[in-house]
Design a protein around this motif. Structure first.
Motif, PDB file in Angstrom:
ATOM      1  N   VAL A 119      -3.781   7.033   2.799  1.00  0.00           N
ATOM      2  CA  VAL A 119      -4.051   8.114   1.838  1.00  0.00           C
ATOM      3  C   VAL A 119      -4.252   7.535   0.438  1.00  0.00           C
ATOM      4  O   VAL A 119      -5.196   7.907  -0.273  1.00  0.00           O
ATOM      5  CB  VAL A 119      -2.898   9.138   1.846  1.00  0.00           C
ATOM      6  CG1 VAL A 119      -3.045  10.124   0.685  1.00  0.00           C
ATOM      7  CG2 VAL A 119      -2.862   9.887   3.173  1.00  0.00           C
ATOM      8  N   HIS A 120      -3.389   6.624   0.037  1.00  0.00           N
ATOM      9  CA  HIS A 120      -3.529   6.002  -1.287  1.00  0.00           C
ATOM     10  C   HIS A 120      -4.864   5.272  -1.409  1.00  0.00           C
ATOM     11  O   HIS A 120      -5.528   5.336  -2.444  1.00  0.00           O
ATOM     12  CB  HIS A 120      -2.375   5.031  -1.539  1.00  0.00           C
ATOM     13  CG  HIS A 120      -1.026   5.682  -1.539  1.00  0.00           C
ATOM     14  ND1 HIS A 120       0.130   4.996  -1.249  1.00  0.00           N
ATOM     15  CD2 HIS A 120      -0.650   6.970  -1.785  1.00  0.00           C
ATOM     16  CE1 HIS A 120       1.164   5.814  -1.313  1.00  0.00           C
ATOM     17  NE2 HIS A 120       0.720   7.016  -1.643  1.00  0.00           N
ATOM     18  N   GLY A 121      -5.238   4.563  -0.336  1.00  0.00           N
ATOM     19  CA  GLY A 121      -6.526   3.872  -0.346  1.00  0.00           C
ATOM     20  C   GLY A 121      -7.687   4.839  -0.466  1.00  0.00           C
ATOM     21  O   GLY A 121      -8.629   4.618  -1.245  1.00  0.00           O
ATOM     22  N   MET A 122      -7.647   5.927   0.309  1.00  0.00           N
ATOM     23  CA  MET A 122      -8.724   6.924   0.239  1.00  0.00           C
ATOM     24  C   MET A 122      -8.838   7.512  -1.161  1.00  0.00           C
ATOM     25  O   MET A 122      -9.939   7.688  -1.698  1.00  0.00           O
ATOM     26  CB  MET A 122      -8.470   8.051   1.255  1.00  0.00           C
ATOM     27  CG  MET A 122      -8.831   7.702   2.683  1.00  0.00           C
ATOM     28  SD  MET A 122      -8.650   9.123   3.815  1.00  0.00           S
ATOM     29  CE  MET A 122      -6.990   8.849   4.430  1.00  0.00           C
ATOM     30  N   MET A 123      -7.715   7.826  -1.764  1.00  0.00           N
ATOM     31  CA  MET A 123      -7.735   8.460  -3.084  1.00  0.00           C
ATOM     32  C   MET A 123      -8.274   7.517  -4.160  1.00  0.00           C
ATOM     33  O   MET A 123      -9.094   7.919  -4.991  1.00  0.00           O
ATOM     34  CB  MET A 123      -6.334   8.961  -3.439  1.00  0.00           C
ATOM     35  CG  MET A 123      -5.866  10.098  -2.544  1.00  0.00           C
ATOM     36  SD  MET A 123      -4.150  10.601  -2.842  1.00  0.00           S
ATOM     37  CE  MET A 123      -4.321  11.466  -4.397  1.00  0.00           C
ATOM     38  N   SER A 124      -7.839   6.262  -4.117  1.00  0.00           N
ATOM     39  CA  SER A 124      -8.325   5.299  -5.113  1.00  0.00           C
ATOM     40  C   SER A 124      -9.811   5.009  -4.927  1.00  0.00           C
ATOM     41  O   SER A 124     -10.568   4.892  -5.896  1.00  0.00           O
ATOM     42  CB  SER A 124      -7.517   3.997  -5.036  1.00  0.00           C
ATOM     43  OG  SER A 124      -6.211   4.193  -5.537  1.00  0.00           O
ATOM     44  N   ALA A 125     -10.242   4.891  -3.654  1.00  0.00           N
ATOM     45  CA  ALA A 125     -11.662   4.644  -3.395  1.00  0.00           C
ATOM     46  C   ALA A 125     -12.509   5.843  -3.809  1.00  0.00           C
ATOM     47  O   ALA A 125     -13.543   5.695  -4.480  1.00  0.00           O
ATOM     48  CB  ALA A 125     -11.870   4.345  -1.911  1.00  0.00           C
ATOM     49  N   ARG A 133       9.788   4.619   5.827  1.00  0.00           N
ATOM     50  CA  ARG A 133       9.040   3.415   5.462  1.00  0.00           C
ATOM     51  C   ARG A 133       7.807   3.236   6.355  1.00  0.00           C
ATOM     52  O   ARG A 133       6.706   2.944   5.866  1.00  0.00           O
ATOM     53  CB  ARG A 133       9.949   2.183   5.571  1.00  0.00           C
ATOM     54  CG  ARG A 133       9.244   0.857   5.323  1.00  0.00           C
ATOM     55  CD  ARG A 133       8.674   0.744   3.933  1.00  0.00           C
ATOM     56  NE  ARG A 133       7.932  -0.507   3.787  1.00  0.00           N
ATOM     57  CZ  ARG A 133       7.161  -0.812   2.753  1.00  0.00           C
ATOM     58  NH1 ARG A 133       7.027   0.039   1.749  1.00  0.00           N
ATOM     59  NH2 ARG A 133       6.519  -1.953   2.706  1.00  0.00           N
ATOM     60  N   GLY A 134       7.966   3.426   7.665  1.00  0.00           N
ATOM     61  CA  GLY A 134       6.825   3.295   8.560  1.00  0.00           C
ATOM     62  C   GLY A 134       5.727   4.294   8.220  1.00  0.00           C
ATOM     63  O   GLY A 134       4.534   3.977   8.263  1.00  0.00           O
ATOM     64  N   THR A 135       6.118   5.509   7.846  1.00  0.00           N
ATOM     65  CA  THR A 135       5.156   6.546   7.476  1.00  0.00           C
ATOM     66  C   THR A 135       4.493   6.218   6.145  1.00  0.00           C
ATOM     67  O   THR A 135       3.285   6.423   5.963  1.00  0.00           O
ATOM     68  CB  THR A 135       5.851   7.913   7.406  1.00  0.00           C
ATOM     69  OG1 THR A 135       6.497   8.180   8.657  1.00  0.00           O
ATOM     70  CG2 THR A 135       4.859   9.029   7.106  1.00  0.00           C
ATOM     71  N   GLN A 136       5.267   5.700   5.218  1.00  0.00           N
ATOM     72  CA  GLN A 136       4.703   5.335   3.911  1.00  0.00           C
ATOM     73  C   GLN A 136       3.622   4.275   4.050  1.00  0.00           C
ATOM     74  O   GLN A 136       2.565   4.359   3.415  1.00  0.00           O
ATOM     75  CB  GLN A 136       5.817   4.819   2.993  1.00  0.00           C
ATOM     76  CG  GLN A 136       6.726   5.895   2.452  1.00  0.00           C
ATOM     77  CD  GLN A 136       7.900   5.311   1.680  1.00  0.00           C
ATOM     78  OE1 GLN A 136       8.269   4.154   1.871  1.00  0.00           O
ATOM     79  NE2 GLN A 136       8.493   6.114   0.818  1.00  0.00           N
ATOM     80  N   VAL A 137       3.878   3.270   4.869  1.00  0.00           N
ATOM     81  CA  VAL A 137       2.903   2.181   5.015  1.00  0.00           C
ATOM     82  C   VAL A 137       1.684   2.654   5.801  1.00  0.00           C
ATOM     83  O   VAL A 137       0.540   2.526   5.356  1.00  0.00           O
ATOM     84  CB  VAL A 137       3.545   0.962   5.713  1.00  0.00           C
ATOM     85  CG1 VAL A 137       2.489  -0.111   5.997  1.00  0.00           C
ATOM     86  CG2 VAL A 137       4.663   0.392   4.862  1.00  0.00           C
ATOM     87  N   THR A 138       1.920   3.212   6.980  1.00  0.00           N
ATOM     88  CA  THR A 138       0.819   3.498   7.907  1.00  0.00           C
ATOM     89  C   THR A 138       0.022   4.727   7.504  1.00  0.00           C
ATOM     90  O   THR A 138      -1.218   4.706   7.543  1.00  0.00           O
ATOM     91  CB  THR A 138       1.357   3.655   9.338  1.00  0.00           C
ATOM     92  OG1 THR A 138       2.143   2.506   9.663  1.00  0.00           O
ATOM     93  CG2 THR A 138       0.233   3.783  10.343  1.00  0.00           C
ATOM     94  N   TYR A 139       0.690   5.800   7.121  1.00  0.00           N
ATOM     95  CA  TYR A 139      -0.012   7.028   6.729  1.00  0.00           C
ATOM     96  C   TYR A 139      -0.330   7.056   5.239  1.00  0.00           C
ATOM     97  O   TYR A 139      -1.498   7.065   4.836  1.00  0.00           O
ATOM     98  CB  TYR A 139       0.808   8.255   7.119  1.00  0.00           C
ATOM     99  CG  TYR A 139       0.248   9.538   6.549  1.00  0.00           C
ATOM    100  CD1 TYR A 139      -1.072   9.921   6.795  1.00  0.00           C
ATOM    101  CD2 TYR A 139       1.033  10.371   5.752  1.00  0.00           C
ATOM    102  CE1 TYR A 139      -1.584  11.103   6.264  1.00  0.00           C
ATOM    103  CE2 TYR A 139       0.529  11.549   5.226  1.00  0.00           C
ATOM    104  CZ  TYR A 139      -0.784  11.915   5.482  1.00  0.00           C
ATOM    105  OH  TYR A 139      -1.295  13.071   4.951  1.00  0.00           O
ATOM    106  N   VAL A 173       0.814  -1.217   0.000  1.00  0.00           N
ATOM    107  CA  VAL A 173       0.000   0.000   0.000  1.00  0.00           C
ATOM    108  C   VAL A 173       0.849   1.270   0.000  1.00  0.00           C
ATOM    109  O   VAL A 173       0.332   2.365  -0.266  1.00  0.00           O
ATOM    110  CB  VAL A 173      -0.983   0.025   1.192  1.00  0.00           C
ATOM    111  CG1 VAL A 173      -1.999  -1.101   1.081  1.00  0.00           C
ATOM    112  CG2 VAL A 173      -0.248  -0.006   2.528  1.00  0.00           C
ATOM    113  N   ALA A 174       2.141   1.149   0.294  1.00  0.00           N
ATOM    114  CA  ALA A 174       3.022   2.310   0.216  1.00  0.00           C
ATOM    115  C   ALA A 174       3.234   2.763  -1.225  1.00  0.00           C
ATOM    116  O   ALA A 174       3.682   3.883  -1.475  1.00  0.00           O
ATOM    117  CB  ALA A 174       4.367   1.989   0.857  1.00  0.00           C
ATOM    118  N   ASP A 175       2.890   1.913  -2.186  1.00  0.00           N
ATOM    119  CA  ASP A 175       3.042   2.188  -3.618  1.00  0.00           C
ATOM    120  C   ASP A 175       1.689   2.630  -4.174  1.00  0.00           C
ATOM    121  O   ASP A 175       0.780   1.812  -4.351  1.00  0.00           O
ATOM    122  CB  ASP A 175       3.534   0.910  -4.308  1.00  0.00           C
ATOM    123  CG  ASP A 175       3.782   1.092  -5.793  1.00  0.00           C
ATOM    124  OD1 ASP A 175       3.272   2.072  -6.389  1.00  0.00           O
ATOM    125  OD2 ASP A 175       4.458   0.230  -6.382  1.00  0.00           O
TER     126      ASP A 175
END
Length: 335
Positions: free
Chosen positions: A115-121, A105-111, A60-62
């Motif tokens: 954000v990526h999920g919200m934007m795609s949804a 890396r921790g910020t990319q995955v967790t935050y 999900v970081a990608d």
């Protein structure tokens, strides 16, 4: 036709319990996580409940990978009704021992993963003018603790991003709902595979809840109009306590925040670490704390049935006042 839900972090922990919960409720499930073997195991369980399941190995970081997964989900199963952002990573370490790469890396995955999920949804839901996005937060988004600065910072950032998105959805008059479910300590595998620089094995701060408790709360939030859902009384106490006496909690956590998150057991030298690469193995929803974990939350019961709860409380209070008045004698009452 069944509703379709996407769950990130679905290979283990709360994400796995959430995918199972939606599958048992009759949703078709799209499972996103990095480890393909655990994802397929979760998909097999879902199919046994009589629903369709699609496992899509995704980091999900990608952002591009999340967008590709959303495309594949809608192409193979249909329009997404619910998107649940669960994926997370944490690190047990004082700030002085962190590296910039670990923080990133921790910020990319967790935050950024949320954000990526919200934007795609949102991209898909706003076209249809319907859908629900559930972001999984934490009591630690409101009251940070020592040794988990990366996770606490990321969860606080999710809260800020979510609030901005809510206002934009209201402004655009969209029939899309965003809700946030804030969790207490949960018995998941993260305490065995999180990067840990403390020399002792990590633990959730008691009281600990089984992952099925937040999973039920997440489905409840998806199906009911709630701005936020706080799971467990420790979450309520942490959030409200920080509003009342943040400085006092700073000092308390300086003392108790270290020992409360660590056991007396030494951390094995070969302990797995999932921060940069997925850990192989037969992990699922639960961690190693089943013997110490609660399978129910009274607070979640009152949240789920709050109208009945407060109505009953009001009636009991009224009845109590009535009987008190009769005992004490009301003005104008005949002797």
């Amino acid at each position: 036709m069944n509703k379709i839900v996407v769950v990130t972090g679905a290979g283990a922990g709360v994400g796995r319990a959430t995918a199972d919960e939606f599958a048992r409720a009759g949703y078709d499930v799209v499972l996103l996580s990095r480890d393909p073997d655990r994802l397929e195991k979760a998909a097999i369980y879902a199919r046994r409940q009589g629903v369709r399941a699609l496992a899509i190995p995704t980091d999900v970081a990608d952002a591009a990978a999340v967008e590709a997964a959303a495309d594949k989900a809608e192409r193979e199963l249909g329009p997404i009704d619910v998107w649940v952002n669960v994926a997370m990573a944490t690190i047990f370490s004082p700030v002085a021992k962190l590296t910039p790469e670990e923080v990133e890396r921790g910020t990319q995955v967790t935050y950024l993963g949320q954000v990526h999920g919200m934007m795609s949804a949102l991209k898909r839901m706003r076209k249809r003018d319907r859908g629900v996005i559930v972001n999984v937060g934490s009591a630690l988004a409101y009251r940070s603790v020592p040794l988990q600065s990366v996770y606490c910072g990321a969860k606080a950032a999710i809260r800020g991003f979510t609030d901005s998105l809510r206002s934009e959805i209201i402004h655009d008059k969209l029939n899309v709902r965003v809700t946030m479910v804030d969790l207490p300590a949960v018995n998941t595998p993260q305490f065995d595979w999180a990067l840990n620089k403390m020399g002792r094995r990590a633990q959730p701060v008691p009281p600990i809840y089984e992952p099925e408790v937040p999973a039920r709360a997440i489905r409840f939030a998806a199906e009911n109009k709630r701005r936020n859902v706080w799971v467990g009384y420790p979450t309520v106490q942490a959030i409200l306590g920080n509003r009342i006496a943040p400085g006092l909690l700073d000092r308390y956590l300086a003392k108790a925040g270290y020992s409360g998150q660590l056991t007396d057991e030494e951390k094995p030298d070969d302990a797995p670490v999932n921060l940069f690469k997925p850990v192989k193995g037969d992990y699922d929803a639960h961690g190693r704390f089943d013997g110490r974990s609660k399978s129910r939350s009274v607070q979640m019961f009152t949240e789920r049935h709050r109208l009945a709860f407060w109505s009953a409380a009001g009636l009991l209070a009224a009845a109590g006042l009535y009987h008190l008045a009769r005992r004490e004698g009301c003005p104008g009452r005949k002797p």
